[in-house]
Design an enzyme around this catalytic site. Structure first.
Site, mmCIF file in Angstrom:
data_model
loop_
_atom_site.group_PDB
_atom_site.id
_atom_site.type_symbol
_atom_site.label_atom_id
_atom_site.label_comp_id
_atom_site.label_asym_id
_atom_site.label_seq_id
_atom_site.Cartn_x
_atom_site.Cartn_y
_atom_site.Cartn_z
ATOM 1 N N TYR A 66 0.848 -1.205 0.000
ATOM 2 C CA TYR A 66 0.000 0.000 0.000
ATOM 3 C C TYR A 66 0.885 1.258 0.000
ATOM 4 C CZ TYR A 66 -3.401 3.280 2.203
ATOM 5 O OH TYR A 66 -4.217 4.341 2.523
ATOM 6 N N ASN A 115 -5.190 8.913 10.750
ATOM 7 C CA ASN A 115 -6.264 7.889 10.815
ATOM 8 C C ASN A 115 -7.642 8.548 10.773
ATOM 9 O OD1 ASN A 115 -3.922 6.477 11.833
ATOM 10 N ND2 ASN A 115 -5.391 4.914 12.463
ATOM 11 N N HIS A 167 -9.958 -0.576 10.095
ATOM 12 C CA HIS A 167 -8.986 0.156 10.904
ATOM 13 C C HIS A 167 -9.351 0.065 12.387
ATOM 14 C CE1 HIS A 167 -8.025 2.332 7.035
ATOM 15 N NE2 HIS A 167 -6.829 2.025 7.502
HETATM 16 N N1 LIG Z 1 -9.444 5.482 6.237
HETATM 17 C C1 LIG Z 1 -8.328 6.071 6.657
HETATM 18 O O1 LIG Z 1 -8.022 6.086 7.844
HETATM 19 C C2 LIG Z 1 -7.420 6.751 5.669
HETATM 20 C C3 LIG Z 1 -6.293 7.403 6.156
HETATM 21 C C4 LIG Z 1 -5.444 8.037 5.269
HETATM 22 C C5 LIG Z 1 -5.729 8.018 3.925
HETATM 23 N N2 LIG Z 1 -6.829 7.371 3.463
HETATM 24 C C6 LIG Z 1 -7.080 7.377 2.024
HETATM 25 O O2 LIG Z 1 -8.345 7.952 1.770
HETATM 26 C C7 LIG Z 1 -8.884 7.404 0.588
HETATM 27 C C8 LIG Z 1 -10.295 6.922 0.850
HETATM 28 O O3 LIG Z 1 -10.266 5.950 1.877
HETATM 29 P P1 LIG Z 1 -11.560 5.471 2.642
HETATM 30 O O4 LIG Z 1 -11.155 5.156 4.028
HETATM 31 O O5 LIG Z 1 -12.691 6.394 2.373
HETATM 32 O O6 LIG Z 1 -11.817 4.071 1.911
HETATM 33 P P2 LIG Z 1 -13.124 3.207 1.785
HETATM 34 O O7 LIG Z 1 -14.156 3.632 2.768
HETATM 35 O O8 LIG Z 1 -12.693 1.782 1.787
HETATM 36 O O9 LIG Z 1 -13.632 3.581 0.339
HETATM 37 C C9 LIG Z 1 -12.929 3.186 -0.770
HETATM 38 C C10 LIG Z 1 -13.620 3.773 -1.966
HETATM 39 O O10 LIG Z 1 -12.883 3.387 -3.141
HETATM 40 C C11 LIG Z 1 -13.773 2.774 -4.051
HETATM 41 N N3 LIG Z 1 -13.040 1.766 -4.806
HETATM 42 C C12 LIG Z 1 -12.280 0.739 -4.322
HETATM 43 N N4 LIG Z 1 -11.776 0.013 -5.318
HETATM 44 C C13 LIG Z 1 -12.210 0.579 -6.473
HETATM 45 C C14 LIG Z 1 -12.037 0.287 -7.837
HETATM 46 N N5 LIG Z 1 -11.305 -0.757 -8.249
HETATM 47 N N6 LIG Z 1 -12.654 1.084 -8.758
HETATM 48 C C15 LIG Z 1 -13.395 2.127 -8.358
HETATM 49 N N7 LIG Z 1 -13.586 2.480 -7.088
HETATM 50 C C16 LIG Z 1 -13.006 1.706 -6.152
HETATM 51 C C17 LIG Z 1 -14.886 2.170 -3.199
HETATM 52 O O11 LIG Z 1 -16.058 1.966 -3.969
HETATM 53 P P3 LIG Z 1 -17.250 0.987 -3.441
HETATM 54 O O12 LIG Z 1 -17.969 1.738 -2.350
HETATM 55 O O13 LIG Z 1 -18.119 0.782 -4.614
HETATM 56 O O14 LIG Z 1 -16.580 -0.254 -2.943
HETATM 57 C C18 LIG Z 1 -15.051 3.277 -2.160
HETATM 58 O O15 LIG Z 1 -15.834 4.334 -2.676
HETATM 59 C C19 LIG Z 1 -7.941 6.283 0.146
HETATM 60 O O16 LIG Z 1 -7.132 6.735 -0.903
HETATM 61 C C20 LIG Z 1 -7.119 6.011 1.392
HETATM 62 O O17 LIG Z 1 -5.852 5.531 1.057
HETATM 63 C C21 LIG Z 1 -7.701 6.737 4.310
#
Ligand SMILES: NC(=O)c1ccc[n+]([C@@H]2O[C@H](COP(=O)([O-])OP(=O)(O)OC[C@H]3O[C@@H](n4cnc5c(N)ncnc54)[C@H](OP(=O)(O)O)[C@@H]3O)[C@@H](O)[C@H]2O)c1
Length: 318
Positions: free
Chosen positions: A140, A169, A183
């Site tokens: 990742y 986070n 998480h």
């Molecule tokens: N969560 C954290 O603590 C955190 C911290 C730092 C950075 N981030 C970053 O923030 C961003 C969003 O994270 P999140 O926590 O909101 O993640 P999440 O809740 O798991 O959501 C992931 C999103 O990506 C979409 N997705 C996944 N695979 C895909 C694909 N192959 N094609 C199109 N869409 C796809 C999913 O669509 P579906 O709903 O249809 O599955 C969903 O809308 C990421 O880049 C992550 O690295 C997150």
């Protein structure tokens, strides 16, 4: 379309961060901005043709790029290769097709967990490439680090305004509350919900001593929109609460227990890994731009998330 009008495509718009942005946009809409929130059902962004089709359909001027394969410590440890390959494919497709279709600005999302494992604290934006990431999530991390490399290259060679933010986070409504893959904060929330229901002890994985800076998805949403509208640098910016507001997993667990009014027994499963002990990030750059930004108090943000989880248990990602 008027030159000042923005059509903003949000990849990963159905996820935790995307829904945080959506909540803020719906509360405070602007006449010159139109948002499209994508899910994986609208386009599989690992597939180039599918990515191109969705850009051609919506013709965005701006992109907030969130879509990623995301997981917690245990999910990452099991599948580093998949995390690397899937995220590299998504990022390459989104950034290159954005440039090819004339998108002016892309704001992508990195994470503090991609920083070098061996480092000095607090970490800041200049340290991303200074050494290998923690071995638990190298797939990742390296995929995410390459976004920064691509942003620099696209801006140098094509005059685009591609940049990235680095949240700590994140937690809030619409998170992945699955106990194995999610998480730490959504995991604690799901567990206490169950403990309350089953009248069982609350078992926290690890020693509880690891420390983290948590950011509420609605606060992150407000900051993301500021970056989209105002931030001009290619170099990423850390979006985080202050160093003093870093808390231990034990303190996070106690806030969650309070959020559910749970007064049962706590236990710590020391056979489970703590992950990186801490990854304290500096928000000095953010504070230079936005000295007066107010974060939601942690107790309130966690209580709101516990309430959302209870109200949406039947449809939440568990
Ligand atoms: N969560 C954290 O603590 C955190 C911290 C730092 C950075 N981030 C970053 O923030 C961003 C969003 O994270 P999140 O926590 O909101 O993640 P999440 O809740 O798991 O959501 C992931 C999103 O990506 C979409 N997705 C996944 N695979 C895909 C694909 N192959 N094609 C199109 N869409 C796809 C999913 O669509 P579906 O709903 O249809 O599955 C969903 O809308 C990421 O880049 C992550 O690295 C997150």
């Amino acid at each position: 379309m008027m030159a000042s009008h923005k059509r903003i495509l949000v990849t990963g718009g159905t996820g935790l961060v995307g829904q945080g942005i959506r909540a803020v946009v719906e509360q405070d809409p602007r006449a010159d901005e139109e948002f499209v929130f994508l899910s994986s059902k609208d386009a599989d962004l690992t597939d180039r043709a599918s990515t191109k089709a969705v850009f051609e359909k919506h013709q965005p001027t701006h992109v907030i790029h969130l879509a990623a394969k995301v997981g917690g410590l245990y999910g990452n440890m099991k599948a580093n290769l998949q995390f690397f390959r899937i995220n590299t494919a998504i990022n390459d497709n989104v950034l290159s097709i954005a440039q090819e279709t004339g998108v002016r600005k892309v704001v992508s999302c990195l994470s503090t967990c991609i920083f070098p494992d061996k480092t000095t604290y607090p970490i800041d934006e200049s340290m991303i490439h200074n050494g290998p990431p923690h071995d638990s999530n190298y797939g990742y991390s390296y995929a995410k680090r390459m976004i920064d490399v691509m942003n620099k290259g696209f801006n140098q060679q094509h005059g685009t305004e591609f940049t990235a933010v680095v949240p700590t986070n994140v937690f809030g409504p619409h998170d992945n509350f699955n106990l194995e893959e999610g998480h730490v904060m959504p995991g604690l929330i799901h567990k206490v919900y169950k403990c309350k229901e089953n009248k069982t002890p609350f078992i926290v994985w690890g020693t509880g001593s690891a420390r983290r800076q948590f950011i509420y998805s609605k606060d992150l949403g407000r900051l993301f929109l500021w970056v989209l509208r105002e931030y001009k640098e290619t170099e990423p910016i850390i979006l985080s609460v202050s160093e003093e507001d870093e808390i231990s997993i034990k303190e996070a667990a106690e806030f969650v227990a309070k959020g559910f009014d749970f007064d049962g027994e706590f236990q710590y499963d020391r056979t489970r890994s703590d992950g990186q002990f801490k990854k304290t990030a500096s928000n000095a750059k953010l504070r230079k731009y936005l000295p007066d930004f107010q974060f939601t108090p942690m107790e309130q943000a966690i209580r709101e998330t516990c309430e959302w989880f209870t109200a949406n248990y039947s449809t939440a990602r568990i």
